[in-house]
Design a protein around this motif. Structure first.
Motif, short mmCIF file in Angstrom:
data_model
loop_
_atom_site.label_atom_id
_atom_site.label_comp_id
_atom_site.label_asym_id
_atom_site.label_seq_id
_atom_site.Cartn_x
_atom_site.Cartn_y
_atom_site.Cartn_z
N PRO A 1 0.82 -1.21 0.00
CA PRO A 1 0.00 0.00 0.00
C PRO A 1 0.86 1.27 0.00
CG PRO A 1 -0.82 -1.57 1.61
CD PRO A 1 0.49 -2.10 1.13
N GLY A 2 0.54 2.19 -0.89
CA GLY A 2 1.24 3.46 -0.96
C GLY A 2 2.52 3.44 -1.74
N VAL A 3 2.92 2.25 -2.25
CA VAL A 3 4.18 2.13 -2.99
C VAL A 3 3.88 1.61 -4.39
CG1 VAL A 3 6.51 1.15 -3.03
CG2 VAL A 3 5.38 1.60 -0.83
N PRO A 4 3.71 2.50 -5.38
CA PRO A 4 3.40 2.04 -6.73
C PRO A 4 4.56 1.24 -7.31
CG PRO A 4 3.83 4.41 -6.71
CD PRO A 4 3.78 3.98 -5.28
N LEU A 5 4.24 0.10 -7.92
CA LEU A 5 5.25 -0.83 -8.41
C LEU A 5 5.01 -1.16 -9.88
CD1 LEU A 5 5.13 -3.35 -5.41
CD2 LEU A 5 6.86 -1.57 -5.78
N ASP B 1 -14.42 9.46 -9.21
CA ASP B 1 -13.85 10.69 -9.74
C ASP B 1 -12.55 11.09 -9.04
OD1 ASP B 1 -14.69 11.64 -7.29
OD2 ASP B 1 -15.66 13.44 -8.09
N HIS B 2 -11.97 10.16 -8.26
CA HIS B 2 -10.72 10.45 -7.55
C HIS B 2 -9.61 9.53 -8.06
CE1 HIS B 2 -11.32 6.75 -5.28
NE2 HIS B 2 -12.52 7.17 -4.93
N GLY B 3 -8.41 9.79 -7.58
CA GLY B 3 -7.26 9.01 -7.99
C GLY B 3 -6.92 7.88 -7.03
N THR B 4 -5.68 7.41 -7.12
CA THR B 4 -5.25 6.24 -6.34
C THR B 4 -5.07 6.53 -4.85
OG1 THR B 4 -2.98 6.81 -6.96
CG2 THR B 4 -4.09 5.12 -8.27
N ALA B 5 -4.85 7.80 -4.49
CA ALA B 5 -4.69 8.20 -3.08
C ALA B 5 -3.64 7.35 -2.37
CB ALA B 5 -6.04 8.14 -2.36
N PHE B 6 -2.45 7.27 -2.96
CA PHE B 6 -1.38 6.47 -2.35
C PHE B 6 -1.09 6.90 -0.91
CE2 PHE B 6 0.21 5.94 -6.90
CZ PHE B 6 -0.21 4.62 -6.99
N ILE C 1 -3.00 7.61 1.50
CA ILE C 1 -3.83 7.01 2.56
C ILE C 1 -4.09 5.53 2.33
CG2 ILE C 1 -4.95 9.20 3.13
CD1 ILE C 1 -7.43 8.16 1.58
N ALA C 2 -3.50 4.96 1.28
CA ALA C 2 -3.74 3.54 0.99
C ALA C 2 -3.30 2.67 2.16
CB ALA C 2 -2.98 3.13 -0.27
N GLY C 3 -4.14 1.74 2.54
CA GLY C 3 -3.83 0.84 3.64
C GLY C 3 -4.11 1.39 5.01
N SER C 4 -4.57 2.64 5.10
CA SER C 4 -4.80 3.28 6.40
C SER C 4 -6.22 3.11 6.91
CB SER C 4 -4.50 4.78 6.30
OG SER C 4 -5.48 5.44 5.50
N GLY C 5 -7.12 2.68 6.04
CA GLY C 5 -8.52 2.59 6.44
C GLY C 5 -9.28 3.89 6.34
N LYS C 6 -8.64 4.94 5.81
CA LYS C 6 -9.30 6.25 5.73
C LYS C 6 -10.08 6.44 4.43
CE LYS C 6 -5.73 8.60 8.47
NZ LYS C 6 -4.67 9.65 8.44
N ALA C 7 -9.84 5.59 3.44
CA ALA C 7 -10.48 5.78 2.14
C ALA C 7 -11.98 5.57 2.23
CB ALA C 7 -9.87 4.81 1.12
N LYS C 8 -12.72 6.48 1.60
CA LYS C 8 -14.18 6.39 1.58
C LYS C 8 -14.63 5.77 0.26
CE LYS C 8 -16.37 10.10 2.90
NZ LYS C 8 -16.76 11.54 2.99
N PRO C 9 -15.58 4.87 0.30
CA PRO C 9 -16.03 4.21 -0.93
C PRO C 9 -17.15 4.95 -1.66
CG PRO C 9 -17.13 3.19 0.92
CD PRO C 9 -16.21 4.27 1.50
N ASP C 10 -17.49 6.16 -1.21
CA ASP C 10 -18.67 6.86 -1.72
C ASP C 10 -18.69 6.99 -3.24
OD1 ASP C 10 -18.07 7.47 1.04
OD2 ASP C 10 -19.70 8.93 1.00
#
Length: 340
Positions: free
Chosen positions: A86-90, A301-306, A308-317
Motif C-alpha cells: 500500500p502506498g508504494v506504486p510498483l 472521480d478520484h485518484g489512487t490516493a497512495f 492514505i492507501a492501507g490506512s482505512g481512511k479511504a471512503k467508498p462513496d
C-alpha cells in the motif's frame, strides 16, 4: 438474474482494493447492484486482513457472481500476480492492472457482464512497464476500436447529482487550449454527449449549455475572438441539426442552481472549467463516465490516493456512486437497444 458489473481493481498500491471491500460491506444497506472484482485474490485477502475487514472472498465466474454476491465478494482472479505494498506504486504490478481492464472490457463486450467500473490507476508505474496510452480513457477507446474495427472517440463526463460536465479538451496545458480548440472537435464532443444523454441517461431531448472559452464568453470579441469564430459556429450547427444547444455562455454564470436547471449537461472548453464546478458540487458522489464507447464505463472521480492507501481512511462513496450509475446506464442502454 441479470449479469453482474465487472470491476477492475486498479492500481493495487492505491485505495482500489479497499474501496471495493468497503463497498461490498455496504451492499445490503445500500442495495448495491451485484459486481465482481477482477483482482489478485491473495492481495485482496491481505488488504482485508490489514484493515481488519471481515469480507468472505469467493472465486467466481461472471455468470456465478450475482448469485454469490450476497454471501461473498466474487473475485475473478488475475493470471498476473501482484504485490501488496500500500502506498508504494510498483511497475511489477502493471501487468495485472492492465489485465484487469482488458478482462472487464472483454467480458462486457461479450455480454457476460453488464458494464465496466474501473478503480483508479496510476500512470507512472504503467509507463515504467511499457504502457503506451496516456491513461484509462485512451486505453478503453483502443480496446473498443479493436473490437469494432474502427476508431471510436471517447468523451469524458463528470456526472453528479447536481451537474453533468463535459470538457472538450482535457489533459493539456491551459496555454495550449486556444490552439487545439476547433469547431469540429466541439461538434464531435457535443454530438456524442447528446446521443449518450438519450441512449444511456434516458433523456429524450437533451439540452446542452456550451461555455465560452474567454471571460464573459469573449464579450463580442473584445476579450478574444475564439468564442465568435470557433464556439458560436459549433452551436449554430448543432441547433441546425436539431440539438438543443445554447452558447457560448459566460462560464461564471453557468453553474448556480437556477442556471443548472435549464440544461442537462454543461460542455466546457477545458479541464478545470468543467471539473472545478463538478467536484465542488459533488466531490464524494460524482462519477467519471466515458461516453462514445460501445459499452458503459464508469469510475470514481478520484485518484489512487497512495498517501492514505492501507490506512482505512479511504471512503467508498464515489465507487458506490459509480456502481449505481453503471447499473442505471446499462439498464437504460439495454432498453434503448434490446438486441445489443
Amino acid at each position: 438474474m441479470k449479469a453482474a458489473l465487472a470491476v477492475s481493481s486498479g492500481d493495487p498500491s492505491g485505495i482500489g482494493p479497499e474501496i471495493a471491500l468497503a463497498a461490498w460491506l455496504q451492499r445490503e444497506a445500500l442495495q448495491l447492484p451485484a459486481f465482481f472484482l477482477i483482482a489478485d485474490l491473495e492481495l485482496i485477502a491481505s488488504r482485508a486482513a490489514q484493515l481488519g475487514l471481515t469480507v468472505p472472498l469467493q472465486i467466481a465466474t461472471p455468470e456465478s457472481a450475482a448469485a454469490i454476491f450476497d454471501q461473498a465478494l466474487p473475485i475473478l482472479p488475475l493470471k498476473n500476480r501482484q504485490s501488496d505494498r500500500p502506498g508504494v506504486p510498483l511497475a511489477e504490478n502493471a501487468a495485472g492492472t492492465i489485465e484487469a481492464i482488458e478482462q472487464a472490457v472483454a467480458l462486457t463486450l461479450s455480454g457476460r457482464s453488464r458494464a465496466v467500473v474501473t478503480c483508479p490507476i496510476a500512470k507512472k508505474p504503467l509507463y515504467e512497464a511499457g504502457f503506451k496510452f496516456p491513461g484509462h480513457t485512451e486505453f478503453l477507446a483502443h480496446l473498443a476500436s479493436e473490437h469494432l474495427g474502427y476508431e471510436v472517440t471517447p468523451v469524458m463526463m463528470l456526472a453528479g447529482p447536481q451537474l453533468r460536465a463535459v470538457p472538450v479538451t482535457i489533459h493539456i496545458a491551459l496555454n495550449k487550449v486556444p490552439a487545439v480548440l476547433d469547431t469540429a472537435t466541439i461538434l464531435t464532443v457535443c454530438r456524442i454527449t447528446a446521443l449518450a444523454l438519450k441512449s444511456q441517461f434516458g433523456i429524450a431531448n437533451p439540452r446542452l449549455a456550451i461555455a465560452g472559452l474567454n471571460p464573459h464568453a469573449g464579450e463580442g470579441g473584445s476579450m478574444g475572438m475564439e468564442d465568435e469564430v470557433i464556439v458560436r459556429p459549433a452551436v449554430e450547427t448543432l441547433r441546425a441539426e436539431g440539438i438543443d444547444a445554447r452558447g457560448p455562455l459566460p462560464a461564471d454564470t453557468m453553474f448556480h442552481a437556477a442556471a443548472r436547471a435549464t440544461y442537462d449537461a454543461a460542455i466546457c472548453m477545458y479541464h478545470d472549467q468543467a471539473l472545478i464546478p463538478a467536484k465542488t458540487l459533488g466531490f464524494d458522489d460524482s462519477v467519471n463516465v466515458t461516453l462514445g464507447l460501445p459499452f458503459v464505463r464508469t469510475s470514481p472521480d478520484h485518484g489512487t490516493a497512495f498517501d492514505i492507501a492501507g490506512s482505512g481512511k479511504a471512503k467508498p462513496d464515489s465507487l458506490i456512486a459509480a456502481l449505481r450509475l453503471a447499473d442505471e446506464l446499462a439498464l437504460n442502454r439495454a432498453s434503448q437497444n434490446p438486441g445489443a
